[in-house]
Scaffold this active site. Sequence first.
Site: not given
Length: 376
Positions: A79, A198, A84-86, A195, A211, A101, A81, A193, A229
């Site tokens: 993933g 996540n 950064g990245k995962v 959703k 997250d 992460k 963001g 958060d 969100t």
Amino acid sequence: MIQFEEAILGLSDDLGAITIANQQVDDDDNASTRSSITAVDATTHDYKVKLDQQYVSSTVESSCPKVGSDDFNRLCVLGRGAFGKVFLVKHHTSKTLYAMKTLKKASLVLHVNNIKTERQILEQVRHPFIVQLYYAFQTPTELHMILEYAVGGELFRYLDQEGMFSEPMACFYAAELVLALSHLHGLGIVYRDLKPENCLLDQNGHILLTDFGLSKVSLDGKTNTICGTAEYMAPEVLAGLQYDYSVDWWSLGILTYDMLTGSPPFKGNTRQKTIDRIMSNKPTMPYYFTNEAKSLLTGLLRKNPHVRLGAQPKGADAIRKHRFFRKIDWKHLGERRVDPPIIPLVTDPESAEVNKYNFLLAHGFSHPTNCATYQV
């Protein structure tokens, strides 16, 4: 630069070992327990998290107490963001797969507290439905957190492909989230958060909440920061009012509605229209909702947080006792002894690809109408 790194990582020389006891914490615990995030539930073992300026380790990798970026082989990107990245990574020695992460320090100057809070929470929380942190370390330009790899991917992917879930399926995932959220609340943590993106699935199909960048550790369980969100934010958050744990129960109501219908109840074609609908509209209950589903969602989506289902003093206990969850054995669920409705079938974990999944027909789960191939 050292002070900046320490501020982000929450590290200093005088930090010793933190022992996480095998102890259950819930909404009925006293206020002194809720004000601390050092006493947590470890389902079967005691854990020790050691801190210094190079790493955080748990007993999971006792044979490799200190790690760095050179100890892991990056296989692919899971993933991306804003900061950064995962990556999916493999540990050279143990051959274990993890999610790494990676955050760019240069991008985090204004988000120091979020990163620090996320790591502090993950260091100390041990729960079967919350993702686990194994290591944290830094390089001159990046911060790294080595997390549990949720091979099943996001719950959002399955919901998006399927369109909507049957009520027994939505009930199962909502129940696992009730246990995860009530555990966090017992530690004084407001998640903020919730959703589908996540909510990850492990290899057996159980929820792993992830997250914690927007989470808040509050001594009295109250805060007033506007974050999250929009589709899942409670009215009191959008209004800039002081709020508490009940905002997470609002979000659970939105997520449960989303699972049952395929869309959040107040979604508009712009962010402002979504906010306006949250503040002024009542959720529409489709004709196919059972009375139990209507009652649960009406209770969770009350705009007044003081009368919302899950509000103090009864807290999560009122939700667990609701008839929507009448078929849930909470003890067995917490022990992961209830079969999930979705079982990811992964032929090659290192490719981060779910080839297909099985729906269980037992326990009242409905068979899907579409058995497509799923990739995460």
